[in-house]
Design an enzyme around this catalytic site. Sequence first.
Site, PDB file in Angstrom:
ATOM      1  N   GLY A   1       0.803  -1.224   0.000  1.00  0.00           N
ATOM      2  CA  GLY A   1       0.000   0.000   0.000  1.00  0.00           C
ATOM      3  C   GLY A   1       0.835   1.273   0.000  1.00  0.00           C
ATOM      4  N   ALA A   2       1.767   1.355   0.937  1.00  0.00           N
ATOM      5  CA  ALA A   2       2.558   2.574   1.079  1.00  0.00           C
ATOM      6  C   ALA A   2       3.687   2.312   2.061  1.00  0.00           C
ATOM      7  CB  ALA A   2       1.695   3.717   1.589  1.00  0.00           C
ATOM      8  N   MET A   3       4.613   3.294   2.156  1.00  0.00           N
ATOM      9  CA  MET A   3       5.763   3.099   3.033  1.00  0.00           C
ATOM     10  C   MET A   3       6.104   4.407   3.754  1.00  0.00           C
ATOM     11  SD  MET A   3       8.046   1.084   4.234  1.00  0.00           S
ATOM     12  CE  MET A   3       9.181   1.708   5.481  1.00  0.00           C
ATOM     13  N   GLU A   4       6.359   4.267   5.056  1.00  0.00           N
ATOM     14  CA  GLU A   4       6.479   5.425   5.943  1.00  0.00           C
ATOM     15  C   GLU A   4       7.870   6.033   6.024  1.00  0.00           C
ATOM     16  OE1 GLU A   4       5.936   2.181   6.999  1.00  0.00           O
ATOM     17  OE2 GLU A   4       6.985   1.783   8.874  1.00  0.00           O
ATOM     18  N   ASN A   5       8.713   5.910   4.999  1.00  0.00           N
ATOM     19  CA  ASN A   5      10.067   6.482   5.041  1.00  0.00           C
ATOM     20  C   ASN A   5      10.055   7.884   5.656  1.00  0.00           C
ATOM     21  OD1 ASN A   5      10.750   4.288   3.128  1.00  0.00           O
ATOM     22  ND2 ASN A   5       9.525   5.539   1.747  1.00  0.00           N
TER      23      ASN A   5
ATOM     24  N   GLU B   1       0.426   5.934   7.421  1.00  0.00           N
ATOM     25  CA  GLU B   1       1.854   6.216   7.169  1.00  0.00           C
ATOM     26  C   GLU B   1       2.297   7.448   7.954  1.00  0.00           C
ATOM     27  OE1 GLU B   1       3.144   3.753   5.865  1.00  0.00           O
ATOM     28  OE2 GLU B   1       1.359   2.917   4.939  1.00  0.00           O
TER      29      GLU B   1
ATOM     30  N   HIS C   1       2.963   6.658  11.534  1.00  0.00           N
ATOM     31  CA  HIS C   1       4.217   5.929  11.743  1.00  0.00           C
ATOM     32  C   HIS C   1       5.365   6.869  12.123  1.00  0.00           C
ATOM     33  CE1 HIS C   1       3.804   1.682  11.079  1.00  0.00           C
ATOM     34  NE2 HIS C   1       3.397   1.754   9.837  1.00  0.00           N
TER      35      HIS C   1
ATOM     36  N   GLU D   1       3.304  -1.861  13.831  1.00  0.00           N
ATOM     37  CA  GLU D   1       2.171  -2.028  12.914  1.00  0.00           C
ATOM     38  C   GLU D   1       0.825  -2.167  13.636  1.00  0.00           C
ATOM     39  OE1 GLU D   1       2.412  -1.109  10.112  1.00  0.00           O
ATOM     40  OE2 GLU D   1       4.520  -1.354   9.531  1.00  0.00           O
TER      41      GLU D   1
HETATM   42  N1  B3K Z   1       5.711  -0.576   6.752  1.00  0.00           N
HETATM   43  C1  B3K Z   1       5.197  -0.767   5.425  1.00  0.00           C
HETATM   44  C2  B3K Z   1       5.120  -2.195   5.005  1.00  0.00           C
HETATM   45  C3  B3K Z   1       6.382  -2.751   4.493  1.00  0.00           C
HETATM   46  C4  B3K Z   1       6.153  -4.119   3.895  1.00  0.00           C
HETATM   47  C5  B3K Z   1       7.419  -4.783   3.553  1.00  0.00           C
HETATM   48  N2  B3K Z   1       7.202  -6.015   2.823  1.00  0.00           N
HETATM   49  C6  B3K Z   1       3.875  -0.124   5.244  1.00  0.00           C
HETATM   50  C7  B3K Z   1       3.080   0.056   6.473  1.00  0.00           C
HETATM   51  O1  B3K Z   1       2.732  -0.853   7.179  1.00  0.00           O
HETATM   52  O2  B3K Z   1       2.791   1.173   6.791  1.00  0.00           O
HETATM   53 ZN    ZN Z   2       2.343   0.295   8.867  1.00  0.00          ZN
END
Ligand code: B3K
Ligand code: ZN
Length: 873
Positions: free
Chosen positions: A262-266, A299, A302, A321
């Site tokens: 879905g998305a990533m919280e970098n 995100e 996070h 999570e």
């Molecule tokens: N932390 C990421 C998920 C990463 C999945 C890696 N296979 C998105 C989330 O949970 O917000």
């Molecule tokens: Zn997450």
Amino acid sequence: MNSNQPIAKYRLDYVKPDFTITDIDLDFDLSPEITTVVARSHVIKKNALVTKLVLDGEALKLIAINIDDIPWQDYKLTATGLEIYSVPDQFVLTIINEIKPIDNTALEGLYVSGDALCTQCEAEGFRHITYYLDRPDVLARFSTRITANKNQYPYLLSNGNRIAKGQLDNERHWVQWQDPFPKPCYLFALVAGDFDVLKDKFITRSNRQVALEIYVDKGNLDRSEWAMTCLKNSMRWDESRFNLEYDLDIFMIVAVDFFNMGAMENKGLNIFNSKYVLAKPETATDDDYLAIEAVIGHEYFHNWTGNRVTCQDWFQLSLKEGLTVFRDQEFSADLGSRAVKRIDDVKILRAVQFTEDASPMAHPIRPEQVIEMNNFYTVTVYEKGAEVIRMIHTLLGEEKFQAGMALYFQRHDGSAATCDDFVKAMQDASAIDLSHFKLWYSQSGTPELTINDDYDADRQLYRLTIKQLTPATQDQKDKQPLHIPLNIELYKRDGKVIPLQYQANAIHQVLNIHNDKEVFLFDNVSERPIIALLRDFSAPVKLHYDYQDSELIFLMQYATDAFNRYDSAQILLAKYIAINVSNHQQAKPMMLPESVIDAFRSVLLSPSLDPALMAQILTLPSENEIANQFKVVDPDSIHVVREWLLTTFANDMFDELLAVYRHNTTALYQIDHVDIAKRALKNTCLQILAFTSQIHVVDKLINEQYQQADNMTDSLAALNAAVKAQLPCKDRLLSDFDCRWNQDGLVMDKWFTLQATSPQKDTLARVKALLTHRSFSLNNPNRIRSLIGAFVNNNPALFHAINGSGYFFLVEILTELNQKNPQVASRLIDPLIRLKRYDEKRAELMRQALTQLLQLDNLSRDLYEKITKALEL
Ligand code: B3K
Ligand code: ZN
């Protein structure tokens, strides 16, 4: 099969790293064919006994190693990375390596998405960029310089603040980024590309200005405004509800078309699947709008729960999570309809998480052993993890829960923590004993509560006997009793609530269950009460209580808790579904008492009920939800019974459904919860009406809605109803949709899903044909999920066709995806590994399909882990 069999890692084997890295300067010279990475890391030895630095690295071409700027030859390349020998106690390590983004079809590390370059590093993707200590408990300050062609890549983005930029010869330019917050490398991100940018700003409550930027493909600006609204709402909500303020001067979101999840919280640079950013009324449904709100919130949240406090090791994933899902659920609930949000979340839990618990992949929210970490981004870690946090919230109450959060940040900000640390903060801040409760972190499986009651009219005494049992799961045979909060309420037959008390002491409505068997007594109960159990779904359990139909019908009307009203309807339906599945299996006629239909009719006619809740109550459980009622699943009978119920409802309540349908039309499309609720109710009625025997009436109605709709919610609802009920207009409408939208992948995903979930007998052949459709590509995870994922997950009757055709189709697809994109492949295999839930014939075919996959050359760790568990090797 792989000759080096993958090996599992165990939670209890955790050891602190021998070295840490405090600062890293990255320098990228970007191009899709070959990107050169120079990494200068400040390394500090933590374990005086070692002289060997072991770094992770995969698919990298090493060019050079320097220590304190002197070339270093004392090293060895290994299967998993790099070992550097005889290193000093503190040094600057410089590694130069090359990578090939264009060849990266797994979409992990640095890869090409359309015309852009972007990264995905969680869980262990950074090792595909450079050699590093790729583990979440090594936190470093990152500074990143990116150089690239300025025409192809006018925007060069990374984490933190942009501190410098410049022009170079040969049409090249560079940008320098610096992130002041130490972070593990899984939060690193880089994006290069040409975009349209939506800019805005947010003033934090301490009056700091934060620049907000959303980057989308050119031409998509008109679809990015909702995401910006959601982002600002998230920032404001986190300040007011959790007392958490944003910490950098800029927050960026980039939408990309090729993304595994879905998305990533970098940190400071969230990267999103475009599905969770882009929306305008003509292309996105109400559900899409709400999903965007949830994911943007998730995100963003996070930033504190995940980034400021991260995980010590990946076994602790639910620390960030589960907690962040709980936070995004609360965000959506506070902004919209709390009841509807709760029901939606419980439906997912029941349909998917309960299924996972009953599968070979059963695991506790904090797993004990892992072969491929990417396999553990599961509905158990996320959604059951969120339920565990919610139970803590229920036990503590909002105020103490927030005190617990504050203490958690006070203790762990800027560091890597564990689930134990979190629970301890909650316990210390509240003085509520969570020692027994903690078992939820280590025990897998879905607990079952069996409840009996009796009433002594003479003594006005009501007694509740509660037994709990968690059935064995594949990963864990022995189960202990858990601490389960059970929220109840008692009613008199006139609908009045009976106060809970015993011997003049008030009893809290949340009962604490600790043992195998517990008895609760209530006195001053003037008549035999009707009991509402598991109000608000106070624990992720299954419930067994012998309700009379009349009691359930009563609760549908009188329960004070909206979830409980919905759930009473579900229990009532579940009972008649079970009866009719058995009838169908024995070729007996189906049956549904008039009183049950009348109960649903009253819901439809109830003037005071929130339309959104009404829609939820009137929506039949999905075939996957129904499947969890049975030990052995009969997908054909479930499908037939569900359709029969829809037809019965449609015919018996035709006039009422049509009246409510007509009454709930909305004027101009707007995203507002009153209108969303009306559309949900209207389209739920349409979905049922589609099954009426008055085919021509409904065919016309659906056709009209489709033609007149000015928004995707209504046109898709019409199309969906036509396809599910196999109405005459369906093929015409489907091809109209295709003509109109075939250039738009995200919109076509809806169309692919409709095709894949059609009950039409030749659906598998159509799915196969669609693999060559102009809008389809096996390189794009969204397309794969919308067509193939939808077929295998959401068309159980046809995926589980008794000739095995569904299984062997999936084998073909997985054979292709195994190397190309192991993460996406591993998600798709889930419905195939649950062979024990099916009859002998199906189970045997599934076993054959899995065995065939096990023979693949270079079987990925992802698939290997699931297949060997399914076959119990
Ligand atoms: N932390 C990421 C998920 C990463 C999945 C890696 N296979 C998105 C989330 O949970 O917000
Ligand atoms: Zn997450």
